[in-house]
Design an enzyme around this catalytic site. Structure first.
Site, mmCIF file in Angstrom:
data_model
loop_
_atom_site.group_PDB
_atom_site.id
_atom_site.type_symbol
_atom_site.label_atom_id
_atom_site.label_comp_id
_atom_site.label_asym_id
_atom_site.label_seq_id
_atom_site.Cartn_x
_atom_site.Cartn_y
_atom_site.Cartn_z
ATOM 1 N N ASP A 76 0.850 -1.189 0.000
ATOM 2 C CA ASP A 76 0.000 0.000 0.000
ATOM 3 C C ASP A 76 0.883 1.236 0.000
ATOM 4 O OD1 ASP A 76 0.840 -0.173 2.650
ATOM 5 O OD2 ASP A 76 -1.095 0.428 3.479
ATOM 6 N N TYR A 78 2.829 4.828 0.802
ATOM 7 C CA TYR A 78 3.435 5.433 1.991
ATOM 8 C C TYR A 78 2.383 6.267 2.712
ATOM 9 C CZ TYR A 78 7.930 4.244 -0.210
ATOM 10 O OH TYR A 78 8.983 3.594 -0.784
ATOM 11 N N PHE A 89 6.608 1.994 -4.209
ATOM 12 C CA PHE A 89 7.964 2.270 -3.714
ATOM 13 C C PHE A 89 8.460 3.682 -4.026
ATOM 14 C CE2 PHE A 89 7.993 -2.408 -4.115
ATOM 15 C CZ PHE A 89 8.333 -2.743 -2.812
ATOM 16 N N HIS A 201 11.222 -9.042 0.648
ATOM 17 C CA HIS A 201 10.902 -7.628 0.500
ATOM 18 C C HIS A 201 12.157 -6.792 0.755
ATOM 19 C CE1 HIS A 201 8.932 -3.753 1.317
ATOM 20 N NE2 HIS A 201 7.894 -4.249 0.670
#
Length: 240
Positions: A76, A78, A89, A201
């Site tokens: 999701d 920031y 990202f 991740h």
């Protein structure tokens, strides 16, 4: 660009997507999940809650369906003010680079020799065929995953399926368990050559851990080489 968005669907700065995605978007808003999501967002905004990013569908504006070459899946947006810009990202220019993105830039440097850029905006990738897709497209300030389970995942699953059905060679970079959970969806929908690369991740909490550390995974060079061997002209350069 403001930090938050409104729900005026006629506002081109909020809901505009490339024409190649328009029918998928229109169809979703007519579904039970789309109507429910719209009602949820309306209620949260009416209560005065800041919601990010200002353009939830921006990935679909900058990257036309037929031009997708690589898909990077995030979770999701920031949740800090001024950070999210509607691309997984990526952060808006002038915003401090978050830890996960720093690790992405670190791997990019060691893998393909590209020096980290001054900005954390990944807009040049989006314009070059990298679909930077979060599976949930809005979030409330200071509350990560606050809009999970409200309908966005149904929409982004449809986006992933639509991409997988394209004829062109495609690379899917699946970083972390959340992204890797989409592997079956991709394989069930795929129509052409596909390269699926999996690693942990890039978050500092998992980037160096087993079984497949993100640092040292060499996904950038693998994707670039695979695409270019299939007639592409693909580069991870972040210059406009």
């Amino acid at each position: 660009m403001t930090d938050t968005f409104s729900l005026q669907r006629a506002d081109p700065d909020v809901w505009t997507v490339d024409a190649s995605w328009q029918s998928l978007v229109n169809a979703f808003w007519q579904t039970e999940h789309g109507v429910s999501l719209q009602a949820f967002l309306t209620e949260r905004i009416s209560s005065g809650v800041p919601i990010f990013p200002p353009q939830p569908l921006r990935a679909l504006l900058l990257t036309p369906l037929e031009q997708v070459r690589v898909v990077i899946l995030g979770q999701d947006p920031y949740h800090g003010g001024g950070q999210a810009e509607g691309l997984a990202f990526s952060v808006q220019q002038g915003v401090a680079i978050p830890p996960s993105l720093r690790n992405i830039f670190k791997e990019l440097r060691t893998d393909v020799g590209l020096q980290p850029p001054m900005s954390g905006s990944l807009v040049p990738w989006a314009k070059r065929g990298v679909l930077l897709l979060n599976t949930c497209l809005t979030v409330e300030e200071g509350r990560p995953a606050s809009h999970a389970g409200q309908g966005w995942e149904v929409f982004t699953d449809a986006v992933i399926s639509a991409v997988a059905q394209q004829p062109q060679p495609l690379v899917f970079l699946l970083w972390g368990g959340h992204a890797q959970a989409k592997r079956g969806l991709i394989q069930a929908s795929q129509k052409g050559e596909r390269l699926l690369l999996q690693a942990n991740h890039p978050s500092p909490l998992s980037a160096l851990r087993a079984p497949v550390p993100f640092i040292g995974c060499s996904h950038f060079s693998a994707a670039q080489t695979w695409l270019n061997r299939r007639g592409g002209d693909f580069s991870w350069n972040l210059e406009e």
